[in-house]
Each structure stands twice: as C-alpha cells, then as structure tokens.
Design a protein around this motif. Structure first.
Motif, mmCIF file in Angstrom:
data_model
loop_
_atom_site.group_PDB
_atom_site.id
_atom_site.type_symbol
_atom_site.label_atom_id
_atom_site.label_comp_id
_atom_site.label_asym_id
_atom_site.label_seq_id
_atom_site.Cartn_x
_atom_site.Cartn_y
_atom_site.Cartn_z
ATOM 1 N N GLN A 125 0.817 -1.207 0.000
ATOM 2 C CA GLN A 125 0.000 0.000 0.000
ATOM 3 C C GLN A 125 0.856 1.265 0.000
ATOM 4 O O GLN A 125 0.439 2.308 -0.525
ATOM 5 N N GLN A 126 2.059 1.186 0.547
ATOM 6 C CA GLN A 126 2.914 2.372 0.612
ATOM 7 C C GLN A 126 3.311 2.865 -0.780
ATOM 8 O O GLN A 126 3.615 4.048 -0.957
ATOM 9 N N PHE A 127 3.272 1.982 -1.766
ATOM 10 C CA PHE A 127 3.778 2.326 -3.092
ATOM 11 C C PHE A 127 2.747 3.018 -3.973
ATOM 12 O O PHE A 127 3.009 3.266 -5.148
ATOM 13 N N PHE A 128 1.627 3.363 -3.386
ATOM 14 C CA PHE A 128 0.687 4.226 -4.092
ATOM 15 C C PHE A 128 0.997 5.698 -3.818
ATOM 16 O O PHE A 128 0.304 6.581 -4.312
ATOM 17 N N ALA A 129 2.037 5.946 -3.015
ATOM 18 C CA ALA A 129 2.528 7.307 -2.775
ATOM 19 C C ALA A 129 3.745 7.542 -3.658
ATOM 20 O O ALA A 129 4.696 6.753 -3.629
ATOM 21 N N SER A 130 3.735 8.615 -4.422
ATOM 22 C CA SER A 130 4.789 8.841 -5.419
ATOM 23 C C SER A 130 6.168 8.987 -4.785
ATOM 24 O O SER A 130 7.164 8.542 -5.353
ATOM 25 N N HIS A 131 6.249 9.590 -3.593
ATOM 26 C CA HIS A 131 7.562 9.771 -2.980
ATOM 27 C C HIS A 131 8.159 8.438 -2.538
ATOM 28 O O HIS A 131 9.384 8.259 -2.550
ATOM 29 N N VAL A 132 7.312 7.470 -2.162
ATOM 30 C CA VAL A 132 7.810 6.149 -1.794
ATOM 31 C C VAL A 132 8.358 5.450 -3.032
ATOM 32 O O VAL A 132 9.431 4.846 -3.003
ATOM 33 N N VAL A 133 7.637 5.534 -4.128
ATOM 34 C CA VAL A 133 8.094 4.932 -5.379
ATOM 35 C C VAL A 133 9.457 5.501 -5.766
ATOM 36 O O VAL A 133 10.354 4.780 -6.207
ATOM 37 N N ALA A 134 9.614 6.805 -5.588
ATOM 38 C CA ALA A 134 10.850 7.473 -6.005
ATOM 39 C C ALA A 134 12.017 7.188 -5.069
ATOM 40 O O ALA A 134 13.169 7.115 -5.520
ATOM 41 N N THR A 161 10.007 -7.056 -5.524
ATOM 42 C CA THR A 161 9.769 -7.290 -6.945
ATOM 43 C C THR A 161 8.330 -6.965 -7.308
ATOM 44 O O THR A 161 8.063 -6.303 -8.320
ATOM 45 N N ALA A 162 7.378 -7.409 -6.491
ATOM 46 C CA ALA A 162 5.972 -7.112 -6.757
ATOM 47 C C ALA A 162 5.707 -5.613 -6.729
ATOM 48 O O ALA A 162 4.915 -5.093 -7.530
ATOM 49 N N ALA A 163 6.372 -4.911 -5.828
ATOM 50 C CA ALA A 163 6.197 -3.451 -5.761
ATOM 51 C C ALA A 163 6.716 -2.792 -7.024
ATOM 52 O O ALA A 163 6.107 -1.844 -7.545
ATOM 53 N N ARG A 164 7.841 -3.286 -7.541
ATOM 54 C CA ARG A 164 8.400 -2.702 -8.769
ATOM 55 C C ARG A 164 7.533 -3.000 -9.985
ATOM 56 O O ARG A 164 7.381 -2.151 -10.868
ATOM 57 N N VAL A 165 6.983 -4.187 -10.048
ATOM 58 C CA VAL A 165 6.161 -4.563 -11.202
ATOM 59 C C VAL A 165 4.871 -3.755 -11.244
ATOM 60 O O VAL A 165 4.379 -3.408 -12.309
ATOM 61 N N GLY A 166 4.319 -3.437 -10.085
ATOM 62 C CA GLY A 166 3.142 -2.577 -10.034
ATOM 63 C C GLY A 166 1.841 -3.338 -10.164
ATOM 64 O O GLY A 166 1.730 -4.497 -9.799
ATOM 65 N N GLY A 167 0.826 -2.669 -10.704
ATOM 66 C CA GLY A 167 -0.513 -3.242 -10.753
ATOM 67 C C GLY A 167 -1.242 -2.997 -9.447
ATOM 68 O O GLY A 167 -1.099 -1.939 -8.822
ATOM 69 N N ASP A 168 -2.027 -3.974 -9.012
ATOM 70 C CA ASP A 168 -2.753 -3.863 -7.738
ATOM 71 C C ASP A 168 -1.787 -4.260 -6.627
ATOM 72 O O ASP A 168 -1.875 -5.346 -6.050
ATOM 73 N N ILE A 169 -0.872 -3.354 -6.306
ATOM 74 C CA ILE A 169 0.311 -3.728 -5.529
ATOM 75 C C ILE A 169 -0.033 -4.283 -4.156
ATOM 76 O O ILE A 169 0.523 -5.304 -3.729
ATOM 77 N N ASP A 170 -0.929 -3.623 -3.425
ATOM 78 C CA ASP A 170 -1.215 -4.104 -2.073
ATOM 79 C C ASP A 170 -1.840 -5.492 -2.094
ATOM 80 O O ASP A 170 -1.462 -6.368 -1.310
#
Length: 298
Positions: free
Chosen positions: A24-33, A254-263
């Motif tokens: 769920q954290q990876f729906f925030a752009s700063h976390v992704v970056a 890896t799942a966080a990097r691939v994306g999609g319905d990440i959580d």
C-alpha cells in the motif's frame, strides 16, 4: 489440531497483512521514487481492506473451526462498519451496507454486476489463511477446495473469482507441505486441481515460463491485477510465489516494482510465501512497521 491450524493461519495472515501494508505504501509517489531494500518506506504501514477481510476470515475459522458462511458475513460486515475507510471498493461497500440493513448474502452476492456476480480479486486476496488452516489435509485437498469456495461465495459468486480463491488456498497449503518438492511442481499441481476457467488458462500459460523469468514479462502476459479481477491477479501472484518461495523480502520488492494492484498482489504472495519461510523468514523490522492488527474478541 485446532491450535496447530490456528497457528498456521496466523502465520499466513502475518505474511498477508505485512505484504498488504508494505504494498500500500507504493501508491505514494515519494515512496516509489525513494524507497529501496536499504531504505524501506517509513512506518507505520497502514493495512487496507485486504487485511480487514482476511482477519474476518481467520476469526471465523478460529471461532467456528470451519468456514461458516453466515459467521464470515457477520465478521465482514462488522469490520467494515467499524472502519469503512480502509480502501473498500464501491461494490464491496454497497454489498456490506445492504447486508448491514438485513439483506441476504445469498441473494445480494449473486445480484452483483447485473447478476453475473463479482469476479474481482477480493476472495482470492483474503483466502491464504484458509489454505493454511486446511494444510494438514494432504490426503483430502477437497477440504481446501470446498471451504475456499464457500469463503468466496459470500461476496464473489462468479466462477472465476471462486476458482481464483481455490487456487490461492491450494498454493498456501502446498507451500506448507512442500518439504523437498521442487518449486516447479507448484503451478502444475494447482492447475490439476482447478476447473477449466480463464484463471486456469492463464496459470497454464504462466507455467510455461521458467521461474527465473523477468517478473515484468509474466505480468505482461497474464496481468498483474490492474483490472482488479481474479483472472488478471491470481495467475501472476501464484507464479511470483513460486519464483520467490524462499525469499519473502525479494518477492515483496519485486511485486512493488512490477506494479498493478500492488497491495493485493503483495498480500496474496505474502500469505503464500509465509507458509514456506515461516515466521523467521519475515523481517522483524517489517513486522514492527505494519500497524498492529485489530482483532475482535471471541
């Protein structure tokens, strides 16, 4: 035996909920970056409706010692009413609100989406602890299949959603019983136990790829949950679980990097992999980063 089953279910729930909160954290752009293995997202990691529904399922197993559908519905509605802003989809909110008003789940769940029933990924997302609960039934996988289907039907009656839930539950049980079995056997074994469906077709396609294939390739072929359906979520998540069955952290990153319905992807994958790596295979730092689970009393 009930104590052992609950211990296994709680282990799977731990992997599921930590994965959900991490993803769920990876729906925030700063976390992704900014985030990476040496710089995980800052705590606390709030979990979503994925974990809420998985807790409801685990509580039902704890209290009823089997998948009692009416009890599960009651738990799902109670948890939704207590915290309705955990990220529930529009369909789930409408269903739980109608159920709270006295509607019958046997009618309402079948009426969803114009009478076809939901084929969303929510039933598959919450079911890994059930697969863990029945993991000792190695000679009777029909127990897992029957109860996984029952757990799905209260909210998701579309055949694809039911097959997706069964597949995830079977994967969790297989991971617990794995012992020395080659991980390459996971997908073929699941395929042999599920009905013909789009979920099965995509699993069959995913199974043609070696487990060291780039995960983005698998997502491009079978989906990664972007459509929020069982069909485009479950095959990817089970392939990912097989590919990373010995490494919870690497699977999550890896799942966080691939994306999609990440959580949801991280929840499904985490609930399965936890059954193989055990409690020690999940970082204590990650466990502390996830907010504490809120349980209902017996």
């Amino acid at each position: 035996m009930s104590e052992d089953r609950l211990e296994r279910a709680l282990l799977s729930l731990d992997g599921l909920s930590i994965g959900d909160a991490f993803g769920q954290q990876f729906f925030a752009s700063h976390v992704v970056a900014e985030a990476g293995p040496e710089n995980p997202p800052l705590p606390p990691w709030k979990y979503t409706d994925d974990t809420e529904m998985a807790i409801a399922l685990t509580e039902t197993l704890r209290d009823c010692k089997s998948m009692d559908q009416d009890a599960l519905v009651q738990r799902l509605v109670e948890r939704y009413q207590a915290e309705p802003y955990r990220g529930y989809g529009a369909g789930a909110r409408r269903l739980f609100e109608d159920l709270a008003q006295g509607g019958s789940w046997k009618v309402l769940s079948r009426e969803m989406f114009g009478g076809s029933g939901s084929h969303g990924n929510g039933a598959a997302m919450r079911v890994a602890p059930l697969g863990a609960w029945y993991a000792d039934d190695v000679d009777d996988v029909d127990q897992t299949i029957e109860h996984a289907a029952r757990s799905a039907e209260v909210t998701h009656t579309h055949p694809e959603a039911v097959v997706g839930a069964i597949a995830v539950a079977l994967a969790a049980g297989w991971a617990w019983r794995r012992e020395s079995q080659p991980v390459e056997e996971l997908l073929p074994w699941i395929i042999s136990h599920i009905d013909q469906s789009e979920v099965r077709r995509r699993l069959e396609w995913a199974a043609t790829y070696p487990l060291d294939t780039w995960a983005f390739t698998i997502a491009s072929q079978v989906g990664n949950g972007i459509e929020i359906s069982a069909q485009d979520t479950v095959p990817y998540c089970i392939w990912m679980s097989a590919a990373f069955l010995d490494d919870y952290s690497d699977a999550m990153w890896t799942a966080a990097r691939v994306g999609g319905d990440i959580d949801t992807n991280c929840a499904i994958i985490g609930g399965i992999i936890a059954m193989n790596v055990g409690a020690d295979g999940i970082s204590d730092q990650w466990r502390r980063s996830r907010e504490p689970l809120a349980w209902s009393s017996k």
